[in-house]
Design a protein around this motif. Structure first.
Motif, PDB file in Angstrom:
ATOM      1  N   PRO A 126       3.303  -6.200   3.087  1.00  0.00           N
ATOM      2  CA  PRO A 126       3.477  -5.277   4.232  1.00  0.00           C
ATOM      3  C   PRO A 126       3.162  -3.833   3.863  1.00  0.00           C
ATOM      4  O   PRO A 126       2.521  -3.114   4.625  1.00  0.00           O
ATOM      5  CB  PRO A 126       4.929  -5.472   4.624  1.00  0.00           C
ATOM      6  N   GLU A 127       3.591  -3.388   2.720  1.00  0.00           N
ATOM      7  CA  GLU A 127       3.355  -1.996   2.348  1.00  0.00           C
ATOM      8  C   GLU A 127       1.875  -1.734   2.129  1.00  0.00           C
ATOM      9  O   GLU A 127       1.325  -0.707   2.577  1.00  0.00           O
ATOM     10  CB  GLU A 127       4.133  -1.673   1.066  1.00  0.00           C
ATOM     11  N   ALA A 128       1.218  -2.714   1.480  1.00  0.00           N
ATOM     12  CA  ALA A 128      -0.221  -2.566   1.277  1.00  0.00           C
ATOM     13  C   ALA A 128      -0.963  -2.601   2.599  1.00  0.00           C
ATOM     14  O   ALA A 128      -1.959  -1.896   2.801  1.00  0.00           O
ATOM     15  CB  ALA A 128      -0.724  -3.661   0.344  1.00  0.00           C
ATOM     16  N   ALA A 129      -0.481  -3.455   3.516  1.00  0.00           N
ATOM     17  CA  ALA A 129      -1.119  -3.523   4.832  1.00  0.00           C
ATOM     18  C   ALA A 129      -0.996  -2.189   5.555  1.00  0.00           C
ATOM     19  O   ALA A 129      -1.942  -1.710   6.213  1.00  0.00           O
ATOM     20  CB  ALA A 129      -0.481  -4.661   5.649  1.00  0.00           C
ATOM     21  N   ALA A 130       0.194  -1.584   5.415  1.00  0.00           N
ATOM     22  CA  ALA A 130       0.381  -0.274   6.067  1.00  0.00           C
ATOM     23  C   ALA A 130      -0.550   0.765   5.463  1.00  0.00           C
ATOM     24  O   ALA A 130      -1.163   1.575   6.159  1.00  0.00           O
ATOM     25  CB  ALA A 130       1.852   0.151   5.947  1.00  0.00           C
TER      26      ALA A 130
ATOM     27  N   LYS B   2      -4.018   0.212   6.706  1.00  0.00           N
ATOM     28  CA  LYS B   2      -4.222   0.722   8.067  1.00  0.00           C
ATOM     29  C   LYS B   2      -4.369   2.237   8.066  1.00  0.00           C
ATOM     30  O   LYS B   2      -5.209   2.810   8.772  1.00  0.00           O
ATOM     31  CB  LYS B   2      -3.053   0.310   8.952  1.00  0.00           C
ATOM     32  N   ARG B   3      -3.513   2.873   7.225  1.00  0.00           N
ATOM     33  CA  ARG B   3      -3.630   4.349   7.167  1.00  0.00           C
ATOM     34  C   ARG B   3      -4.992   4.760   6.589  1.00  0.00           C
ATOM     35  O   ARG B   3      -5.611   5.738   7.028  1.00  0.00           O
ATOM     36  CB  ARG B   3      -2.490   4.910   6.305  1.00  0.00           C
ATOM     37  N   TYR B   4      -5.426   3.973   5.621  1.00  0.00           N
ATOM     38  CA  TYR B   4      -6.742   4.265   5.027  1.00  0.00           C
ATOM     39  C   TYR B   4      -7.850   4.108   6.061  1.00  0.00           C
ATOM     40  O   TYR B   4      -8.754   4.939   6.162  1.00  0.00           O
ATOM     41  CB  TYR B   4      -6.969   3.349   3.824  1.00  0.00           C
ATOM     42  N   GLU B   5      -7.758   3.015   6.829  1.00  0.00           N
ATOM     43  CA  GLU B   5      -8.780   2.776   7.863  1.00  0.00           C
ATOM     44  C   GLU B   5      -8.736   3.874   8.916  1.00  0.00           C
ATOM     45  O   GLU B   5      -9.780   4.343   9.392  1.00  0.00           O
ATOM     46  CB  GLU B   5      -8.552   1.396   8.501  1.00  0.00           C
ATOM     47  N   ALA B   6      -7.486   4.301   9.273  1.00  0.00           N
ATOM     48  CA  ALA B   6      -7.382   5.386  10.262  1.00  0.00           C
ATOM     49  C   ALA B   6      -7.973   6.683   9.701  1.00  0.00           C
ATOM     50  O   ALA B   6      -8.659   7.443  10.402  1.00  0.00           O
ATOM     51  CB  ALA B   6      -5.915   5.589  10.660  1.00  0.00           C
ATOM     52  N   ALA B   7      -7.704   6.883   8.387  1.00  0.00           N
ATOM     53  CA  ALA B   7      -8.259   8.090   7.770  1.00  0.00           C
ATOM     54  C   ALA B   7      -9.780   8.038   7.731  1.00  0.00           C
ATOM     55  O   ALA B   7     -10.472   9.028   7.944  1.00  0.00           O
ATOM     56  CB  ALA B   7      -7.682   8.249   6.355  1.00  0.00           C
ATOM     57  N   VAL B   8     -10.284   6.822   7.420  1.00  0.00           N
ATOM     58  CA  VAL B   8     -11.744   6.675   7.413  1.00  0.00           C
ATOM     59  C   VAL B   8     -12.322   6.947   8.797  1.00  0.00           C
ATOM     60  O   VAL B   8     -13.358   7.605   8.952  1.00  0.00           O
ATOM     61  CB  VAL B   8     -12.128   5.271   6.916  1.00  0.00           C
ATOM     62  N   VAL B   9     -11.642   6.432   9.845  1.00  0.00           N
ATOM     63  CA  VAL B   9     -12.120   6.665  11.213  1.00  0.00           C
ATOM     64  C   VAL B   9     -12.102   8.150  11.540  1.00  0.00           C
ATOM     65  O   VAL B   9     -13.053   8.714  12.118  1.00  0.00           O
ATOM     66  CB  VAL B   9     -11.262   5.847  12.206  1.00  0.00           C
ATOM     67  N   ARG B  10     -10.984   8.835  11.160  1.00  0.00           N
ATOM     68  CA  ARG B  10     -10.899  10.280  11.425  1.00  0.00           C
ATOM     69  C   ARG B  10     -11.976  11.037  10.660  1.00  0.00           C
ATOM     70  O   ARG B  10     -12.565  12.001  11.155  1.00  0.00           O
ATOM     71  CB  ARG B  10      -9.503  10.783  11.043  1.00  0.00           C
TER      72      ARG B  10
END
Length: 255
Positions: A22-26, A29-37
């Protein structure tokens, strides 16, 4: 192709492994959101750069247009100034030409007036000479002319001087008008004769005013005056013909 499939398989396995934690998944997701931003920021940066380039190009175009307009306005003002200067030069030249023409006209009129006065003087002298020559036979026909005869001859010369000037101004270029020429002669002759007739009648006796002797002498003197001024007119016409005297108007007359 096999390497790409292998890398994709490894990515899927890594994703599944991270999803199990779960922590890695979170964090994923934050990494993917950062990549999108980050991608959005890069896209926004590119768009901003494009907008800045367009703005700079537009500003350069506006500056070029403003510079062109300023140069055009400057050229127009210079052209207007040159035209105004040329107009002032033309006006100054026109004024100078007008002054020169007026001065030339004034000098020409003065010369014409002086020449006309000279011609009038010559006409008076020629008429006086002709009148005196015409009066000499009458003066010499008297027994003893004496001082009275000389005074009479002087009066005749003075009258012929005035006659010469008047005849030139009256006849002008109309040399063929015999009525005009004869009218001037008759007018001067009658005036001189009437003046002498008054003297003759005043010196006559009271009862002899209209006597044959008084009337005859008056008529004889009138005829003598006509002949004297006729001689003066003939002398003038001869002077006009041979160019010694110019008719009024500056042209040598022809009778």
């Amino acid at each position: 192709m096999e390497a790409a499939a292998f890398e994709m398989g490894l990515a899927d396995l890594a994703r599944q492994a991270l999803s199990a934690d779960p922590e890695a998944a979170a964090q994923l997701k934050r990494y993917e959101a950062a990549v999108v931003r980050l991608e959005k920021a890069k896209a926004a940066e590119k768009e901003l750069e494009s907008i800045m380039k367009d703005a700079m190009a537009a500003a350069l175009q506006e500056d070029a247009a403003a510079a062109a307009n300023a140069k055009m306005r400057t050229d127009q003002l210079l052209a207007e100034a040159e035209v105004a200067a040329a107009e002032r030069l033309v006006q100054a030249a026109e004024l100078e030409y007008s002054s020169a023409v007026q001065e030339q006209l004034r000098v020409s009129q003065a010369l014409t007036l002086d020449a006309d006065r000279v011609e009038s003087g010559k006409a008076a002298a020629v008429a006086a000479a002709g009148g005196v020559l015409g009066a000499l036979p009458f003066l010499l026909s008297t027994p003893a002319p004496g001082l009275q005869g000389l005074l009479s001859l002087g009066a005749t010369a003075a009258a012929c001087l005035l006659f010469g000037v008047t005849y030139r101004y009256a006849v002008r270029q109309d040399a063929t008008n015999m009525h005009l020429r004869g009218g001037v002669v008759t007018a001067f002759g009658l005036v001189k004769a009437l003046g002498a007739a008054d003297v003759i009648q005043a010196t006559a006796d009271a009862g002899d005013v209209f006597s044959a002797a008084v009337v005859g002498n008056s008529a004889l003197y009138a005829a003598q005056c006509m002949l004297v001024f006729g001689f003066a007119a003939a002398a003038l016409e001869a002077g006009f013909s041979n160019g010694l005297v110019k008719r009024m108007g500056g042209t040598i007359g022809r009778s």
